[in-house]
Design a protein around this motif. Structure first.
Motif, PDB file in Angstrom:
ATOM      1  N   LEU A 196     -24.655  -9.562   4.380  1.00 18.43           N
ATOM      2  CA  LEU A 196     -23.775  -8.588   4.529  1.00 18.43           C
ATOM      3  C   LEU A 196     -23.420  -7.678   3.311  1.00 18.43           C
ATOM      4  O   LEU A 196     -22.715  -6.372   3.520  1.00 18.43           O
ATOM      5  N   SER A 198     -21.891  -7.517   0.758  1.00 19.73           N
ATOM      6  CA  SER A 198     -20.348  -7.420   0.245  1.00 19.73           C
ATOM      7  C   SER A 198     -19.903  -8.603  -0.030  1.00 19.73           C
ATOM      8  O   SER A 198     -19.820  -9.640   0.460  1.00 19.73           O
ATOM      9  N   GLY A 201     -16.553  -9.514   2.206  1.00 16.56           N
ATOM     10  CA  GLY A 201     -17.039  -9.712   3.536  1.00 16.56           C
ATOM     11  C   GLY A 201     -17.820 -10.969   3.649  1.00 16.56           C
ATOM     12  O   GLY A 201     -17.328 -11.831   4.508  1.00 16.56           O
ATOM     13  N   GLY A 204     -15.466 -13.750   3.347  1.00 19.81           N
ATOM     14  CA  GLY A 204     -14.432 -14.025   4.646  1.00 19.81           C
ATOM     15  C   GLY A 204     -15.496 -14.590   5.635  1.00 19.81           C
ATOM     16  O   GLY A 204     -14.942 -15.418   6.591  1.00 19.81           O
ATOM     17  N   ALA A 205     -16.564 -14.576   5.813  1.00 17.81           N
ATOM     18  CA  ALA A 205     -17.600 -14.749   6.755  1.00 17.81           C
ATOM     19  C   ALA A 205     -17.884 -16.266   6.639  1.00 17.81           C
ATOM     20  O   ALA A 205     -17.872 -17.346   7.440  1.00 17.81           O
TER      21      ALA A 205
END
Length: 279
Positions: A196, A198, A201, A204-205
């Motif tokens: 990702l 990030s 990100g 969160g994933a």
């Protein structure tokens, strides 16, 4: 006075001795040098040791609390001893998960990845070296922490029904499995970071896809879904850290294989995109 050779006119500079083609180039990219570079980047960052130290401290602190507050008549006698003592691994793993994401996605955030990929144009050795260095570091840290925590906690549990030793059946395997499970979960996070690119990100994933999604899926009234959830990363890691078989859970071998496949799939997906996308 300089004497000219038959093939050299007077005053002409002698030709340089050609370098043998087999001589190694002093700046040639090799797997060992890429590994050394990634190790240097990891161990010279203060945040790496703070994160690893926090993970170890959380596991040890929770283990001591469990050991000092446990009583035989408290209703927890049916809890697996290793799970009880190493309950803090859940918190410690969150620290190593964040570190794994920072190892990959953090380089994209800082822009350092451009220098890494310029030095290693083939790209993939950078990812494999990151994964290898990170895995070895986290595994060594978590294994030492798990062993220390178990031994220290048992100093307070020796006169309770949770008294155990590393020589008891399944205990040493579970303590080592606890470290392996935490390491593989963190390796999945490293792959998500590379995938990702990030930090927010990837975090969160991981929270949504690895930690929350299995709990949501267990609410579905389908046997196939319930069986599949047993092999999700967090559920498989829990099996590895138990000295006794857990009810309605995967076998130890199946859980380990599932975790390895999850980590491999994440890294392979990251590798494919690394070759196709610009830094």
């Amino acid at each position: 006075m300089t004497t000219a050779t038959p093939s050299q006119t007077p005053g002409q500079t002698p030709p340089a001795t050609p370098t043998p083609a087999s001589a190694p180039h002093p700046y040639r990219v090799t797997p060992v040098r890429v590994l050394r570079s990634e190790w240097h980047k990891l161990h010279t960052l203060r945040s790496s040791w703070i994160t690893l130290g926090s993970a170890a401290a959380l596991v040890l602190a929770v283990g001591i609390v469990m050991g000092t507050t446990y009583t035989s008549d408290g209703g927890d006698s049916d809890v697996d001893t290793v799970i009880l003592v190493l309950y803090g691994t859940t918190l410690g793993t969150l620290c190593t998960v964040v570190l794994g994401i920072l190892v990959t996605a953090g380089e994209y955030s800082s822009g350092m990845i451009r220098a890494s990929l310029t030095a290693v144009p083939r790209r993939l050795p950078v990812l494999w070296a990151k994964a290898a260095v990170f895995t070895a570091t986290v595994l060594a840290t978590m294994l030492a922490t798990s062993l220390l925590t178990f031994v220290v906690a048992q100093l307070f549990l020796h006169d309770t029904d949770q008294a155990a030793s590393l020589a008891d059946p399944g205990v040493l395997r579970a303590v080592a499995g606890n470290a392996v499970g935490a390491t593989l979960l963190s390796l999945i996070a490293l792959g998500l970071g590379a995938l990702l690119r990030s930090v927010p990100g990837a975090i969160g994933a991981f929270i949504g896809g690895v930690m929350v999604l299995p709990e949501v899926l267990t609410m579905l009234p389908y046997d196939a879904v319930e069986t599949a959830v047993r092999y999700f990363p967090t559920q498989a890691a829990g099996v590895l850290g138990s000295a006794t078989p857990l009810p309605d859970a995967a076998s130890t071998g199946g859980a380990l294989l599932a975790l390895v496949l999850w980590a491999a799939a994440t890294l392979i997906a990251a590798a494919l995109l690394l070759r196709r996308r610009d830094a």
